[in-house]
Design a protein around this motif. Structure first.
Motif, PDB file in Angstrom:
ATOM      1  N   CYS A 296       0.818  -1.219   0.000  1.00  0.00           N
ATOM      2  CA  CYS A 296       0.000   0.000   0.000  1.00  0.00           C
ATOM      3  C   CYS A 296       0.850   1.266   0.000  1.00  0.00           C
ATOM      4  O   CYS A 296       0.405   2.316  -0.471  1.00  0.00           O
ATOM      5  N   PHE A 297       2.060   1.191   0.559  1.00  0.00           N
ATOM      6  CA  PHE A 297       3.019   2.302   0.592  1.00  0.00           C
ATOM      7  C   PHE A 297       2.476   3.576   1.239  1.00  0.00           C
ATOM      8  O   PHE A 297       2.925   4.678   0.938  1.00  0.00           O
ATOM      9  N   GLY A 298       1.489   3.437   2.103  1.00  0.00           N
ATOM     10  CA  GLY A 298       0.973   4.605   2.813  1.00  0.00           C
ATOM     11  C   GLY A 298       0.207   5.580   1.947  1.00  0.00           C
ATOM     12  O   GLY A 298       0.031   6.752   2.323  1.00  0.00           O
ATOM     13  N   LEU A 299      -0.311   5.121   0.820  1.00  0.00           N
ATOM     14  CA  LEU A 299      -0.994   6.038  -0.102  1.00  0.00           C
ATOM     15  C   LEU A 299      -2.365   6.480   0.395  1.00  0.00           C
ATOM     16  O   LEU A 299      -2.977   7.381  -0.198  1.00  0.00           O
ATOM     17  N   HIS A 300      -2.828   5.908   1.500  1.00  0.00           N
ATOM     18  CA  HIS A 300      -4.110   6.362   2.044  1.00  0.00           C
ATOM     19  C   HIS A 300      -4.046   7.834   2.438  1.00  0.00           C
ATOM     20  O   HIS A 300      -5.007   8.582   2.220  1.00  0.00           O
ATOM     21  N   GLU A 301      -2.923   8.277   3.010  1.00  0.00           N
ATOM     22  CA  GLU A 301      -2.796   9.685   3.393  1.00  0.00           C
ATOM     23  C   GLU A 301      -2.779  10.592   2.164  1.00  0.00           C
ATOM     24  O   GLU A 301      -3.272  11.724   2.213  1.00  0.00           O
TER      25      GLU A 301
END
Length: 259
Positions: free
Chosen positions: A88-93
């Motif tokens: 996911c590489f933190g792409l939610h933020e």
């Protein structure tokens, strides 16, 4: 980020199965989900009649919190049983600020490292696959359709997976929601892990936190993605141990679980 107040976090609980006597017992008479031992129980423990001793009140706790206990157990066991995902590489933020005016940013007091246009490009050039509802629900309207999954409160019990930073942060949430059945040492261990995960979560975000002492994990680059996954795997390993401790602490409270 979570609802437990600092004063509640600082209040020590021994957990289920522990009997307190003396000053600690006297201080807890009348506390919610504690009960005072009767003379028969005192005698069985070799304590003098009339002594003050308290312990966790399992019956009253379950009468009030059975649904929370059951749901926490379902989430903890289900998450542990699924394979971890580390892509996911933190792409939610980043999806939370996609195509947003700077005055509408979720953390409006922070600057975007790449600016609005650069941030939008990162979102558009990467695969977005967030499985956690409490992150997904803050996506901007334009970002929702870009997520390959559709997490919801209803399907949460089927979507949580042990590689997710937010699922691992939430161990703290499940722990404090189950106080005073759990020992405070376990709650604090979950809190400390959650604190460190949240710091890394924001380092990988589109925000510039250099002045706050948090260097960026530049997930828009190959090196940044590799660094993110390295941290994510380490946190997942720590969380697995805590998840097991939480499940073990819950076991005596859930003799007949409803699925």
């Amino acid at each position: 980020y979570y609802t437990q107040k600092p004063g509640q976090l600082l209040r020590w609980h021994p957990g289920a199965g522990v009997v307190l006597t003396g000053e600690r017992a006297a201080a807890r008479t009348g506390w919610k989900h504690y009960r005072t031992l009767d003379d028969g129980e005192l005698a069985s423990l070799g304590l003098a009649a009339g002594s003050v001793a308290v312990t966790f009140d399992r019956g009253k706790f379950l009468a009030d919190r059975q649904d929370a206990v059951t749901f926490a157990g379902i989430i903890l066991r289900g998450t542990a049983a699924r394979p971890a995902q580390f892509g996911c590489f933190g792409l939610h933020e980043w999806a939370m600020v996609y195509r947003q005016d700077k005055f509408d940013l979720r953390h409006e007091y922070l600057k975007l490292r790449l600016g609005s246009a650069g941030t939008d490009q990162v979102v558009e050039k990467n695969r977005i696959r967030c499985s956690h509802f409490d992150a997904f629900r803050f996506y901007t309207p334009d970002a929702i359709a870009l997520n390959e999954l559709t997490p919801s409160r209803e399907n949460q019990r089927h979507m949580e997976q042990p590689g997710c930073l937010h699922a691992n942060m939430d161990l703290y949430k499940w722990a404090y929601k189950l106080l005073p059945a759990l020992p405070s040492e376990l709650v604090m261990d979950c809190f400390e892990l959650s604190w460190r995960i949240r710091a890394m979560d924001m380092q990988a975000s589109p925000y510039d936190l250099e002045e706050w002492g948090y260097p960026a994990i530049r997930i828009e680059t190959a090196d940044g993605k590799a660094a993110y996954v390295e941290h994510q795997r380490a946190f997942a390993a720590e969380a697995a141990e805590l998840r097991g401790r939480l499940a073990a602490a819950l076991a005596p409270l859930t003799p007949s679980e409803r699925q």
